[in-house]
Design a protein around this motif. Structure first.
Motif, PDB file in Angstrom:
ATOM      1  N   ILE A   1      -5.487  -5.620  -1.181  1.00  0.00           N
ATOM      2  CA  ILE A   1      -3.995  -5.958  -0.464  1.00  0.00           C
ATOM      3  C   ILE A   1      -3.923  -7.769  -1.177  1.00  0.00           C
ATOM      4  O   ILE A   1      -2.446  -7.951  -1.919  1.00  0.00           O
ATOM      5  N   ILE A   2      -4.989  -7.978  -1.757  1.00  0.00           N
ATOM      6  CA  ILE A   2      -4.739  -9.624  -2.233  1.00  0.00           C
ATOM      7  C   ILE A   2      -4.841  -9.542  -3.909  1.00  0.00           C
ATOM      8  O   ILE A   2      -4.048 -10.406  -4.074  1.00  0.00           O
ATOM      9  N   GLY A   3      -5.338  -8.029  -3.889  1.00  0.00           N
ATOM     10  CA  GLY A   3      -5.691  -8.179  -5.952  1.00  0.00           C
ATOM     11  C   GLY A   3      -4.008  -7.958  -6.192  1.00  0.00           C
ATOM     12  O   GLY A   3      -4.575  -7.779  -7.965  1.00  0.00           O
ATOM     13  N   ILE A   4      -3.637  -7.349  -5.774  1.00  0.00           N
ATOM     14  CA  ILE A   4      -1.943  -7.550  -6.532  1.00  0.00           C
ATOM     15  C   ILE A   4      -1.259  -8.657  -6.951  1.00  0.00           C
ATOM     16  O   ILE A   4      -0.253  -8.232  -7.704  1.00  0.00           O
ATOM     17  N   HIS A   5      -1.767  -9.481  -6.625  1.00  0.00           N
ATOM     18  CA  HIS A   5      -0.927 -10.850  -7.081  1.00  0.00           C
ATOM     19  C   HIS A   5      -1.412 -10.768  -8.858  1.00  0.00           C
ATOM     20  O   HIS A   5      -0.580 -11.292  -9.856  1.00  0.00           O
ATOM     21  N   ALA A   6      -2.636 -10.279  -9.151  1.00  0.00           N
ATOM     22  CA  ALA A   6      -2.999 -10.183 -10.495  1.00  0.00           C
ATOM     23  C   ALA A   6      -2.156  -9.312 -11.155  1.00  0.00           C
ATOM     24  O   ALA A   6      -2.388  -9.222 -13.316  1.00  0.00           O
ATOM     25  N   ASN A   7      -1.405  -8.199 -11.158  1.00  0.00           N
ATOM     26  CA  ASN A   7      -0.711  -7.481 -11.541  1.00  0.00           C
ATOM     27  C   ASN A   7       1.020  -8.308 -11.550  1.00  0.00           C
ATOM     28  O   ASN A   7       1.464  -8.758 -11.192  1.00  0.00           O
ATOM     29  N   PRO A   8       1.569  -7.703 -12.883  1.00  0.00           N
ATOM     30  CA  PRO A   8       2.569  -8.832 -13.553  1.00  0.00           C
ATOM     31  C   PRO A   8       3.870  -8.364 -12.738  1.00  0.00           C
ATOM     32  O   PRO A   8       5.006  -8.760 -12.341  1.00  0.00           O
ATOM     33  N   VAL A   9       4.032  -6.706 -13.052  1.00  0.00           N
ATOM     34  CA  VAL A   9       4.953  -6.619 -11.965  1.00  0.00           C
ATOM     35  C   VAL A   9       4.976  -7.414 -10.726  1.00  0.00           C
ATOM     36  O   VAL A   9       5.766  -7.810  -9.165  1.00  0.00           O
TER      37      VAL A   9
ATOM     38  N   PRO B   1     -13.075  -4.038   0.452  1.00  0.00           N
ATOM     39  CA  PRO B   1     -11.778  -3.147   0.152  1.00  0.00           C
ATOM     40  C   PRO B   1     -11.295  -3.359   0.093  1.00  0.00           C
ATOM     41  O   PRO B   1      -9.872  -3.039  -0.525  1.00  0.00           O
ATOM     42  N   ILE B   2     -10.433  -3.291   1.337  1.00  0.00           N
ATOM     43  CA  ILE B   2      -8.790  -2.383   1.947  1.00  0.00           C
ATOM     44  C   ILE B   2      -8.130  -4.189   1.329  1.00  0.00           C
ATOM     45  O   ILE B   2      -7.611  -4.789   0.981  1.00  0.00           O
TER      46      ILE B   2
ATOM     47  N   MET C   1       2.344  -0.459  -4.238  1.00  0.00           N
ATOM     48  CA  MET C   1       2.405  -1.655  -4.869  1.00  0.00           C
ATOM     49  C   MET C   1       3.121  -2.950  -3.458  1.00  0.00           C
ATOM     50  O   MET C   1       2.768  -3.595  -3.108  1.00  0.00           O
ATOM     51  N   VAL C   2       4.485  -1.818  -3.435  1.00  0.00           N
ATOM     52  CA  VAL C   2       5.161  -2.604  -2.049  1.00  0.00           C
ATOM     53  C   VAL C   2       4.485  -2.821  -0.367  1.00  0.00           C
ATOM     54  O   VAL C   2       5.427  -3.649  -0.192  1.00  0.00           O
ATOM     55  N   LEU C   3       4.356  -1.884  -0.950  1.00  0.00           N
ATOM     56  CA  LEU C   3       4.097  -1.399   0.464  1.00  0.00           C
ATOM     57  C   LEU C   3       3.100  -2.260   0.862  1.00  0.00           C
ATOM     58  O   LEU C   3       2.688  -3.470   1.764  1.00  0.00           O
ATOM     59  N   LEU C   4       2.268  -2.216  -0.414  1.00  0.00           N
ATOM     60  CA  LEU C   4       0.691  -3.645   0.190  1.00  0.00           C
ATOM     61  C   LEU C   4       1.443  -4.923   0.285  1.00  0.00           C
ATOM     62  O   LEU C   4       0.842  -5.667   0.775  1.00  0.00           O
ATOM     63  N   SER C   5       2.432  -5.205  -0.945  1.00  0.00           N
ATOM     64  CA  SER C   5       3.017  -6.300  -0.374  1.00  0.00           C
ATOM     65  C   SER C   5       3.759  -6.768   0.680  1.00  0.00           C
ATOM     66  O   SER C   5       4.060  -8.003   0.750  1.00  0.00           O
ATOM     67  N   LYS C   6       3.989  -5.954   1.199  1.00  0.00           N
ATOM     68  CA  LYS C   6       4.108  -6.045   2.752  1.00  0.00           C
ATOM     69  C   LYS C   6       3.611  -6.700   3.586  1.00  0.00           C
ATOM     70  O   LYS C   6       3.760  -7.775   4.819  1.00  0.00           O
ATOM     71  N   TRP C   7       1.901  -6.876   3.059  1.00  0.00           N
ATOM     72  CA  TRP C   7       0.825  -7.453   4.336  1.00  0.00           C
ATOM     73  C   TRP C   7       1.139  -9.136   3.410  1.00  0.00           C
ATOM     74  O   TRP C   7       0.613  -9.984   4.366  1.00  0.00           O
ATOM     75  N   TRP C   8       1.392  -9.550   2.162  1.00  0.00           N
ATOM     76  CA  TRP C   8       1.724 -10.543   2.285  1.00  0.00           C
ATOM     77  C   TRP C   8       2.409 -10.999   3.248  1.00  0.00           C
ATOM     78  O   TRP C   8       1.969 -12.121   4.215  1.00  0.00           O
ATOM     79  N   TRP C   9       3.703 -10.697   3.645  1.00  0.00           N
ATOM     80  CA  TRP C   9       4.491 -11.165   4.279  1.00  0.00           C
ATOM     81  C   TRP C   9       4.552 -11.604   5.701  1.00  0.00           C
ATOM     82  O   TRP C   9       4.683 -12.314   7.011  1.00  0.00           O
ATOM     83  N   ARG C  10       2.962  -9.416   6.498  1.00  0.00           N
ATOM     84  CA  ARG C  10       2.976 -10.219   7.395  1.00  0.00           C
ATOM     85  C   ARG C  10       2.052 -10.778   7.265  1.00  0.00           C
ATOM     86  O   ARG C  10       1.171 -11.584   8.887  1.00  0.00           O
ATOM     87  N   ALA C  11       1.743 -10.901   7.496  1.00  0.00           N
ATOM     88  CA  ALA C  11       0.084 -12.521   7.096  1.00  0.00           C
ATOM     89  C   ALA C  11       0.328 -13.342   6.791  1.00  0.00           C
ATOM     90  O   ALA C  11       0.181 -15.076   7.972  1.00  0.00           O
ATOM     91  N   TYR C  12       1.890 -14.086   6.512  1.00  0.00           N
ATOM     92  CA  TYR C  12       2.329 -15.492   6.473  1.00  0.00           C
ATOM     93  C   TYR C  12       2.943 -16.005   7.813  1.00  0.00           C
ATOM     94  O   TYR C  12       3.094 -16.793   8.372  1.00  0.00           O
ATOM     95  N   GLY C  13       4.126 -14.873   7.984  1.00  0.00           N
ATOM     96  CA  GLY C  13       4.554 -14.764   9.130  1.00  0.00           C
ATOM     97  C   GLY C  13       4.226 -14.460  10.487  1.00  0.00           C
ATOM     98  O   GLY C  13       4.853 -15.274  11.132  1.00  0.00           O
ATOM     99  N   GLU C  14       3.459 -13.593  10.756  1.00  0.00           N
ATOM    100  CA  GLU C  14       2.990 -13.041  12.012  1.00  0.00           C
ATOM    101  C   GLU C  14       2.205 -13.624  12.147  1.00  0.00           C
ATOM    102  O   GLU C  14       0.856 -13.496  12.951  1.00  0.00           O
ATOM    103  N   ARG C  15       1.527 -15.239  12.424  1.00  0.00           N
ATOM    104  CA  ARG C  15       0.427 -15.600  12.661  1.00  0.00           C
ATOM    105  C   ARG C  15       0.352 -16.137  13.756  1.00  0.00           C
ATOM    106  O   ARG C  15      -1.288 -16.117  14.955  1.00  0.00           O
ATOM    107  N   GLY C  16       1.352 -15.517  15.187  1.00  0.00           N
ATOM    108  CA  GLY C  16       0.831 -15.627  16.349  1.00  0.00           C
ATOM    109  C   GLY C  16      -0.045 -14.350  16.874  1.00  0.00           C
ATOM    110  O   GLY C  16      -0.934 -14.212  18.031  1.00  0.00           O
ATOM    111  N   SER C  17       0.657 -13.231  15.994  1.00  0.00           N
ATOM    112  CA  SER C  17      -0.429 -11.996  16.448  1.00  0.00           C
ATOM    113  C   SER C  17      -1.826 -11.686  16.554  1.00  0.00           C
ATOM    114  O   SER C  17      -2.796 -12.458  15.320  1.00  0.00           O
TER     115      SER C  17
END
Length: 522
Positions: free
Chosen positions: A50-58, A45-46, A1-17
């Motif tokens: 990544i996106i589906g974790i936002h439905a998890n309360p934690v 599916p992958i 869950m934590v590792l998947l959340s890092k993809w959110w950070w990368r999607a928002y922050g690494e816009r030039g990649s």
């Protein structure tokens, strides 16, 4: 869950990649600022995972939009309307009316400001910004937007995405701490694991010691508890059940190995075993950083040699001779230490008869050379460190400590005390800020000053951040302009920063900050 959340950070922050540009083309600009609103039906599916974790309360605590805010630099990455970079929310939510009539969505800040400044006195006539005429409600929002943009200036640095729930940049470690705040018990439990994996030994020894600590080494007692009828007696001495404790501390092999180390290092065996021998006790035997790192390697070589000699008997039926066993221990210590450049004095005759003396001499030589170069190059030399752990009230907290030397080698400042922090990295950073405040307070910044820290994270933060004072309330506003001008931040190996480390650990146990200034006290 934590590792998947890092993809959110990368999607928002690494816009030039390149990978991020491809994902944005496939899933639209929402990929850059609002993953939760992307339709899962069109995702692979992958990406769904990544996106589906936002439905998890934690997990929603980690990927909440309120956790991500941009700090304005040159405006080349931030979306003017959709990103949160000013005020208390994205401008598209603060001014929904204006957003509905904006001619271009997903416009970068620098591009919007360029269009805005074409008609600074009357933005109403700017057809490049708005679709058609603006209503009365739109005019009210436009006036409020004009106030916000009135003193808005772009900077030379890059735009930076901030994670407001922990130490920047985003780390999985800070996420884990957010989901499960550390307690005194969890800190004690994690201490031994950090200790084991930080040791300067071959990777397979890390795994071996991990099994020892978990008590899952496949000894005869361990196997016998799982396979009925298995022999549980020690294959070497046949007098006791072969548990992990028996094999590594009580068996004849252990007596040989620890007896040799006890005599070589001039340490009584009773002191080594401490009535109740444990891995934590043996791996934290010395306070000196360098001495303890070498000692950990020595202890690991003894444990590993015992295990290999035991396996040689079990699988080959061969009993190793005592002298051969001791020679192998000594050989492994020297080989491992040489490979990681921890022991580069194995040919020193003193090492063979007085290892503690050899380490002290070696430490003195490299320490004197390191600090002598600093004294020759700078007017003032500062050393600072941070600590994190259990304080005198058995609660988790932080401590800092440090000192300042002049060219004559005289200490002009010493400080030590507690700080508020949630991890070791925060303690290190607070210690650095406190040292910088002292340098400025004492007027030393008019000279050439170097501040030495053994935390690469802290050093990288200071060198890469463009607006420290807005990110950290404890940072002196002057610091940003002094770094690499009169104040230089440099790395010092941990084993050469013993004095500052000791002050930080003492500060952890204090109830308030202590500081001493030459010829006066504070």
């Amino acid at each position: 869950m934590v590792l998947l959340s890092k993809w959110w950070w990368r999607a928002y922050g690494e816009r030039g990649s390149m990978w991020n540009k491809i994902m944005s083309e496939k899933y639209g600009p929402l990929w850059h600022y609002d993953l939760s609103n992307i339709d899962l039906k069109v995702c692979s599916p992958i990406v769904q995972s990544i996106i589906g974790i936002h439905a998890n309360p934690v997990a929603s605590k980690l990927v909440n939009p309120q956790n991500f805010k941009w700090r304005l630099g040159n405006g080349s990455k931030i979306y003017f309307w959709e990103d949160w970079w000013t005020e208390d929310q994205p401008l598209c939510r603060k001014f929904p009316g204006l957003y509905s009539v904006a001619s271009v969505h997903h416009l970068l800040v620098k591009d919007f400001l360029h269009l805005w400044l074409k008609f600074p006195d009357d933005p109403l006539v700017n057809n490049e910004l708005w679709l058609g005429s603006l209503s009365h409600d739109h005019l009210n929002e436009l006036h409020a937007l004009s106030v916000i943009l009135q003193n808005m200036n772009l900077l030379h640095g890059n735009d930076t995405l901030l994670w407001l729930q922990g130490v920047n940049p985003f780390t999985t470690k800070s996420c884990y701490a957010m989901l499960e705040p550390p307690t005194a018990l969890s800190h004690q439990q994690s201490f031994i694991w950090r200790l084991i994996w930080a040791m300067k030994v071959p990777p397979k020894i890390h795994a071996f010691l991990w099994k020892v600590q978990w008590n899952i080494l496949p000894t005869r007692a361990f196997i016998g508890n799982r396979i009925e009828g298995s022999i549980k007696e020690c294959p070497w001495c046949t007098s006791s059940i072969e548990t992990v404790d028996h094999l590594l501390w009580q068996c004849q092999l252990a007596v040989w190995g620890w007896g040799f180390i006890s005599k070589w290092w001039s340490i009584p065996c009773q002191k080594l075993q401490n009535n109740s021998p444990s891995l934590v006790h043996i791996l934290t035997f010395f306070k000196s950083t360098l001495q303890n790192k070498i000692w950990q390697l020595v202890a690991a070589a003894v444990f590993w040699s015992i295990w290999l000699a035991r396996n040689e008997l079990v699988f080959s039926g061969t009993k190793i001779r005592k002298q051969q066993f001791l020679d192998l221990i000594f050989l492994r210590i020297n080989k491992w230490g040489s490979v990681v450049r921890l022991i580069d004095f194995e040919n020193d005759p003193l090492w063979k008869v007085n290892p503690q003396g050899a380490i002290s001499v070696h430490h003195y030589k490299i320490s004197r050379e390191f600090w002598r170069f600093k004294v020759e190059s700078y007017d003032y030399i500062c050393a600072v460190d941070g600590a994190y752990g259990l304080n005198d009230q058995c609660k988790l907290g932080g401590g800092v400590g440090g000192f300042i030397l002049n060219k004559q080698g005289t200490k002009v400042l010493i400080f030590s005390g507690p700080v508020r922090s949630h991890c070791a990295a925060e303690s290190e950073l607070e210690g650095m800020f406190l040292m910088c405040r002292w340098v400025i307070r004492l007027g030393l910044h008019s000279h050439k000053v170097v501040i030495c820290s053994d935390s690469t994270t802290t050093i990288n933060t200071l060198h890469s951040s463009t607006d420290l004072s807005s990110m950290y309330s404890s940072c002196d506003p002057m610091l940003q302009h002094l770094i690499n001008v009169s104040i230089f931040i440099q790395f010092v190996p941990g084993y050469l920063n013993d004095d500052a480390d000791l002050l930080a650990k003492q500060g952890l146990m204090k109830s308030k900050m202590f500081s001493w200034v030459h010829n006066s006290s504070a």
